[in-house]
Design an enzyme around this catalytic site. Structure first.
Site, PDB file in Angstrom:
ATOM      1  N   ARG A   1      -8.823   1.271  -0.216  1.00  0.00           N
ATOM      2  CA  ARG A   1      -8.384   0.004  -0.789  1.00  0.00           C
ATOM      3  C   ARG A   1      -9.476  -1.061  -0.790  1.00  0.00           C
ATOM      4  NH1 ARG A   1      -2.332  -0.040   1.945  1.00  0.00           N
ATOM      5  NH2 ARG A   1      -1.505   1.493   0.497  1.00  0.00           N
TER       6      ARG A   1
ATOM      7  N   SER B   1       2.410  -0.006  -6.224  1.00  0.00           N
ATOM      8  CA  SER B   1       2.015   0.995  -5.234  1.00  0.00           C
ATOM      9  C   SER B   1       0.672   1.643  -5.536  1.00  0.00           C
ATOM     10  CB  SER B   1       3.065   2.098  -5.169  1.00  0.00           C
ATOM     11  OG  SER B   1       2.549   3.186  -4.433  1.00  0.00           O
TER      12      SER B   1
ATOM     13  N   LEU C   1       9.869  -1.077  11.059  1.00  0.00           N
ATOM     14  CA  LEU C   1       9.767   0.318  11.494  1.00  0.00           C
ATOM     15  C   LEU C   1       9.477   0.411  12.984  1.00  0.00           C
ATOM     16  CD1 LEU C   1       7.890   2.034   8.569  1.00  0.00           C
ATOM     17  CD2 LEU C   1      10.276   2.245   9.215  1.00  0.00           C
ATOM     18  N   ALA C   2       8.518  -0.372  13.462  1.00  0.00           N
ATOM     19  CA  ALA C   2       8.150  -0.285  14.873  1.00  0.00           C
ATOM     20  C   ALA C   2       9.265  -0.817  15.761  1.00  0.00           C
ATOM     21  CB  ALA C   2       6.851  -1.042  15.123  1.00  0.00           C
ATOM     22  N   GLY C   3       9.787  -1.986  15.432  1.00  0.00           N
ATOM     23  CA  GLY C   3      10.793  -2.626  16.277  1.00  0.00           C
ATOM     24  C   GLY C   3      12.109  -1.861  16.287  1.00  0.00           C
TER      25      GLY C   3
ATOM     26  N   HIS D   1      -5.216  -5.535  -1.034  1.00  0.00           N
ATOM     27  CA  HIS D   1      -4.760  -4.367  -1.781  1.00  0.00           C
ATOM     28  C   HIS D   1      -5.195  -4.477  -3.238  1.00  0.00           C
ATOM     29  CE1 HIS D   1      -2.224  -1.251  -3.376  1.00  0.00           C
ATOM     30  NE2 HIS D   1      -1.821  -0.926  -2.173  1.00  0.00           N
TER      31      HIS D   1
ATOM     32  N   HIS E   1      -2.568  -7.985   1.661  1.00  0.00           N
ATOM     33  CA  HIS E   1      -1.489  -7.030   1.776  1.00  0.00           C
ATOM     34  C   HIS E   1      -1.151  -6.674   3.223  1.00  0.00           C
ATOM     35  CE1 HIS E   1       1.051  -3.714   0.814  1.00  0.00           C
ATOM     36  NE2 HIS E   1       0.280  -2.837   1.395  1.00  0.00           N
TER      37      HIS E   1
END
Lengths: 253, 669, 263
Positions: free
Chosen positions: B337, B284, B43-45, B266, B431
């Site tokens: 978490r 999830s 996502l960032a890259g 997690h 996680h």
């Protein structure tokens, strides 16, 4: 849970040194495979055995091992991602096999997916199709309209999501007797065709993506439906029909 | 070394706007003269590469996978937070800011977190405009769900595949730029060193994983967005290829590494099944919206369950211990978490675990109550005011299937058990890593020109990340922060001209990479890379895992140092350097994990407090809750590399100042 | 492919309706139909369309098959396609080629004879006159019959020109026109003592091949045209299946009826 047990298997694996080399099927025996293992963990076990024997381990693509990245492939016993439906190879478990089984493992076979090494193939053709039109031409300024400004019917949003669930693994191409990529391209075209944001450039998109798809050397769709059956994400053939529709519409414009 | 976080002056809500207004710009005609390297396409890259490409810079993007779309952001399931307040339940930018600071146990930088909350709403607008198919309500509006550590519904989602949809959105933006020729994509390339010229980041050495060739790539700025380092534990929910190498090479070249001991465990993962297990699978956190976590109240019941003599469904309601609801009535099953994970560990350590594996580690996540509730609601909605028990169950299961169908199917595939009929077995697993390369407010590391984004940096989550905030941070960094701050840096580079790769610095970096590759290939060892990685993982999990203590940490430091020496002596790497060689790739990554693991233990040892994901057994209250020490540890640790011997790394501290949020005990009761 | 395929399905339906007269109607009706089909201008246009369709369908099919074969230069050592697709869908090219062979033979057997055979017989009826059986040509002009015996015909000053036309030799005037007796040819073909049974079997097999081809082809055409919709696709598929079974079955019934049941 059916209690895990250990099984002994014979593997017939395609080995090919590199893209130019000629490959062949090699046979390996592997004992004490836990049925609770995933298929790729079984291959890890084989590789550990090969490394200990100072032999070259089998190269195969894999990454997330939870069925979402689309990196794993493998044609197992004549089927893309193996005998289970709706499952990627990394989520296939050895409990689907029996003691004494012989398992064939081959790479995806397609002119557009040349073998890189052993079971690893090059799927960058999919990237190039995406680059040809698989996007909405919107700059990433964040200064667009509010996300709720255009209501999208839930039904359309859900269909778009189902199409967008494609993981780009290439099982459709691998399993199609024609090596066609229509399910992959159809899913992408459909996702955008179903959403108001994507409709604006629908005409150009479908023409460009189909042109690129043909240039890559994929075969043609003859609607055998094999892709839908083997797709780990259950992408529907409806998406191919929608692309055909979009393409006809675009061609007549 | 003086750590300058470069936090702008002014009221918290105006810092980012003011800062942006004063950042330097690069004119459009100058941008094509400037090269930027982006390592990693998550996502960032991907979002950074796409945005910088759009602006007109020459971007080179690198990923080790066969396509940028495979980056592990794709596996995020539950959702992405944004302070949109579409549900009208009191959410706001401030509330998201506050929740994130509190969730991070007051170990994150206020200014960074506020910026994150500010841009969060833009992310949703942007993604919808890109054709990301978020879940919607019947009226056509976006749907939300709630996540751990919050009391509002601010999480946007796309079934259990939100990360996939967001990443494919960023990938589509990236693909568009590749198609337009503004981003050059290097698939199956791994960054193996950073090249510094005159103290500035000027390029990288990357290995073409197909041909084995070492390539020199120069640029005016380098962005590292290579993700987290959870795989130091061998077993984690990370992808098999996820690694710390790019971040670690930057660290070795002088960038400080912050808070390495802050690791998120997690709570809801599928328990370990055996010795050949290669990774752990997450279920999830959104499932905690609908599932209730419990273990048997009586130890003999737990024993009977493990022995297969008793089924969980046979256990009466009064014999079940819903330990999260018992301990944290206000948040119940939706505590953050770290809290949920520790509570599960506490029960299992006490002998109430229900999984029949080596460690008996596992608790139940039970959907039967939700099936009844939702089934009744659904029947009512259909006009059936007197539904039979069967109708209720049927409708309830249907509701669950719509909401979590793919997760339930995944669970069944892996465990061969049907979670609609019997409760899921879950246990915490590694996680996410909050720690990472130290960056200032501009996301620039201590090396000028080297920026670090997403999970690879340390900046926004403090000692614990809230659910659905990782996606938010990745996209915020890439779409909305880096384009401004990188441009500010590049404004001074318009006269630099093309950077040559023939300089001695490039040659030195390439030679050192080649030397380490040859060392591995020439090593006459006998054990596989995985052998060492698994041993490292065990040390980390047992001694630098969910609960840590001084003795264990000291042992871990010594054991890892010894293991590292053994690794270099005994590892066997087959094949050659000039071909696709996955074992060599692993060896190079594990080498960095060895270093990092030791540093994590050192960091955990120096932090004599418990906060967020870092739980030191010596620092807990009578009820087993974390005891923070704000007087002595309200700082970001930042380690400086001092050579092969990791124990020599030097600790720097960036003090955390809380000007806008009153620092308080973190209470979810 | 899809368009020509669907057009050919329409052709099949029409062709079947005509041919069923071989079972449900008499020779003169069938021969009348045959004449209509060979002379009517509208039918002519349709028949040219059909020829073009067949040609295009076949050529396109061969091209597709060639391209698709190129898309996978190296095959699988082990393949298990029956798990994900139907026999017909995977063998359309083979089935289609067989059908093409059949169409050619079929046209040689009947169409070519009808159009070009100099010895194509004309339809006659037998009339009993004074205890004697006499054969007369049937003509399109009702009520006119000419004796089938060439000697008698000659005595009447008539001769046959252009295969079907009765001419008065002296004045060079066309007196009437007979029917080519396609019915007789057909019956003789399937009742031939030597080859009748083989021909019948061959035709039945050909129809089986056609059935498999249609089984996939019919619904596939709709998919290719982009018509796939959860509501209507099951209907299309159901109709396609019925079509693929019923049409070839009825076609196959004709030679079987002639060979085994027609007296």
């Amino acid at each position: 849970m059916s209690a895990a047990k250990n099984i002994n298997i014979t593997l017939k694996i395609w080995r090919q040194k590199n893209a130019k080399a000629k490959g062949q099927i090699e046979t390996y025996k592997l004992d004490n495979v836990s049925t609770a293992s995933s298929f790729l963990e079984m291959l890890d076990q084989l590789n550990e055995q090969l490394i200990n024997e100072k032999k070259e381990p089998v190269a195969f693509d894999h990454d997330c091992r939870e069925g979402i990245c689309g990196m794993c492939s493998l044609y197992i016993n004549g089927r893309a991602h193996g005998p289970d439906t709706g499952t990627t190879t990394c989520q296939l478990h050895m409990r689907k096999f029996n003691d004494g089984d012989t398992i064939y493992i081959e790479p995806w076979r397609s002119k557009a997916f040349p073998v890189v090494k052993d079971l690893v193939v090059d799927r960058s053709a999919f990237d190039r199709i995406q680059q040809a039109g698989g996007f909405v031409s919107v700059n990433t300024s964040g200064r667009t309209i509010d996300a709720n400004a255009i209501p999208v019917p839930k039904h359309d949003a859900d269909r778009a999501f189902e199409a967008a669930a494609c993981i780009g693994c290439g099982a459709c191409v691998a399993t199609c007797k024609n090596g066609s990529a229509m399910l992959f391209v159809g899913a992408k075209v459909s996702q955008y065709a179903l959403l108001p944001q994507g409709k604006v450039e629908a005409t150009q998109r479908v023409l460009n993506m189909v042109r690129q798809m043909d240039e890559e050397g994929f075969g043609n769709c003859t609607n055998t439906g094999a892709c839908e059956v083997e797709c780990p994400k259950g992408i529907s053939l409806e998406n191919i029909a929608r692309m055909n529709r979009e393409y006809l519409k675009a061609s007549l414009k | 070394m003086k750590l300058d976080s470069k936090i702008p002056e002014g009221p918290i809500a105006e810092k980012w706007t003011n800062h942006k207004n004063h950042l330097k710009l690069v004119a459009p005609n100058n941008r094509p003269k400037i090269d930027v390297i982006v390592v990693g396409t998550g996502l960032a890259g991907a979002s950074a590469a796409a945005s910088l490409g759009e602006m007109g810079y020459n971007v080179k993007a690198f990923c080790f996978q066969d396509s940028p779309r495979r980056a592990h952001s794709i596996a995020a399931q539950g959702g992405i937070n944004a302070a949109k307040n579409y549900q009208n339940d009191g959410d706001s930018t401030y509330r998201l800011f506050y929740d994130t600071i509190k969730g991070g146990d007051y170990r994150a930088r206020e200014a960074n977190v506020h910026r994150l909350a500010e841009v969060s709403a833009n992310i949703i607008d942007q993604c919808v405009a890109q054709g990301v198919p978020f879940a919607r309500e019947y009226g056509g509006m976006l749907d939300n769900r709630s996540f751990g550590g919050t009391q509002v519904q601010r999480t946007f989602y796309a079934a259990g595949q939100t990360g996939q949809q967001l990443l494919l959105g960023a990938y589509s933006a990236l693909s568009r730029q590749v198609g337009l020729g503004r981003v050059q994509m290097f698939n199956r390339h791994e960054m193996l060193d950073l090249v510094k010229v005159d103290g500035k980041a000027r390029g990288i050495i990357a290995r073409n994983l197909i041909t084995g060739e070492l390539e020199r790539h120069s640029a005016h700025a380098v962005i590292i967005a290579s993700g987290g380092y959870g795989n130091v534990y061998f077993l984690s929910t990370n992808a098999m290829g996820s690694n710390v190498t790019a971040a670690w090479k930057v660290h070795k070249r002088g960038a400080l590494f912050s808070n390495p001991c802050f690791v998120q465990i997690h709570p809801t993962c599928i328990p370990v099944h055996g010795v050949n297990q290669s990774k752990l699978t997450l279920m999830s956190e959104s499932l905690r919206n609908s599932g209730r976590i419990w273990v048997p109240k009586k130890k003999e019941d737990a024993e009977a369950i493990r022995a297969g003599k008793l089924k969980p469904t046979q256990l009466k309601e009064e014999d079940r211990d819903y330990f999260l609801e018992r301990r944290y009535p206000a948040f119940g099953n939706l505590v953050p978490r770290d809290v949920a994970s520790r509570a599960a560990k506490e029960r299992c350590d006490e002998g109430f675990g229900i999984e029949a594996n080596d460690t008996n580690e596992g608790v139940y996540l039970d959907f039967s109550t939700e099936i009844q509730n939702k089934g009744r609601q659904a029947a009512y909605a259909q006009g059936n005011h007197n539904p039979s028990a069967e109708e209720v169950t049927k409708l309830g299961k249907k509701w669950l299937e719509e909401k979590y169908g793919n997760l339930f199917a995944m669970y069944e595939k892996i465990t061969d058990e049907n979670p609609y009929e019997t409760p899921m077995k879950i246990y915490p697993a590694v996680h996410y890593t909050m720690g990472g390369v130290w960056v200032d407010y501009n996301l620039q590391s201590s090396i000028p020109g080297c920026f670090v984004a997403g999970e690879a940096n340390f900046s926004d989550h403090g000692a614990n990340r809230l659910g659905a905030s990782a996606l938010m941070q990745g996209l915020a960094d890439g779409y909305f922060v880096l384009p401004y701050t990188v441009s500010n840096y590049l404004a001074d580079e318009i006269r630099t001209g093309k950077i040559s790769t023939d300089s001695p610095e490039f040659a030195e970096a390439e030679d050192s990479v080649r030397a380490s590759i040859n060392k591995f290939l020439g090593n006459n060892g006998s054990k596989s890379v995985d052998h060492f990685h698994k041993r490292l993982g065990l040390i980390m999990w047992n001694k630098v895992g969910m609960a840590r203590n001084e003795k264990g940490l000291k042992e871990a430091i010594a054991e890892i140092a010894a293991l590292k020496d053994e690794f270099y002596k005994e590892v066997y790497v087959p094949g050659s350097a000039d071909e696709l060689n996955p074992e060599l790739e692993k060896a190079l990554r594990v080498a960095d994990f060895m270093d990092l693991g030791q540093l994590m233990a050192m960091d955990a040892l120096q932090r004599n407090e418990s906060c967020g994901g870092h739980f030191r057994e010596e620092y807990q209250d009578a009820e087993g809750e974390t005891l923070r020490d704000d007087d002595n540890f309200a700082f970001v640790s930042a380690w400086e590399y001092m050579g092969y011997d990791i124990s020599k790394e030097m600790l720097h501290k960036e003090e955390l100042k809380y000007e806008f949020i009153k620092i308080a005990a973190r209470n979810y009761k | 492919m899809a368009l020509t395929g669907l057009f050919l399905c329409l052709f099949l339906a029409g062709h079947l309706a005509g041919n069923l007269q071989l079972i449900f109607s008499d020779a003169s009706a069938f021969n009348k139909y045959a004449l209509f089909m060979t002379t009517n201008p509208a039918v002519k246009i349709l028949s040219y369309l059909t020829y073009i369709s067949i040609l295009f369908h076949a050529v396109d099919g061969f091209m597709l098959t060639y391209q698709n074969a190129k898309a996978r230069p190296i095959g699988y050592a082990k393949n298990n396609p029956s798990k994900n697709s139907s026999f017909s869908s995977r063998n359309m090219a083979v089935l289609g080629t067989l059908i093409l062979v059949f169409i050619v033979t079929h046209m040689v057997n009947f169409w070519a004879k009808m159009h070009f055979d100099e010895k194509m017989p004309l339809q006659t009826i037998t009339v009993e006159q004074m205890g004697q059986k006499m054969e007369y040509y049937v003509t399109t002009d009702h009520g006119k019959y000419y004796p089938a015996d060439p000697a008698q015909l000659g005595q009447m000053g008539l001769e046959i020109r252009n295969k079907t036309e009765f001419y008065n030799k002296e004045v060079n005037v066309k007196m009437g026109e007979g029917y080519k007796d396609l019915h007789k040819i057909t019956v003789a073909f399937f009742k031939d003592p030597k080859f009748g049974l083989i021909a019948t079997i061959a035709y039945v097999v050909a129809m089986l091949v056609l059935a498999f081809h249609l089984l996939h082809g019919f619904q596939s055409a709709f998919q290719s045209l982009g018509l796939n919709n959860p509501k209507y696709t099951p209907l299309i598929k159901g109709f396609g299946k019925a079509f693929a079974i019923v049409v070839p079955l009825l076609f196959a019934a004709i030679p079987v009826y002639i060979h085994f049941f027609l007296k």
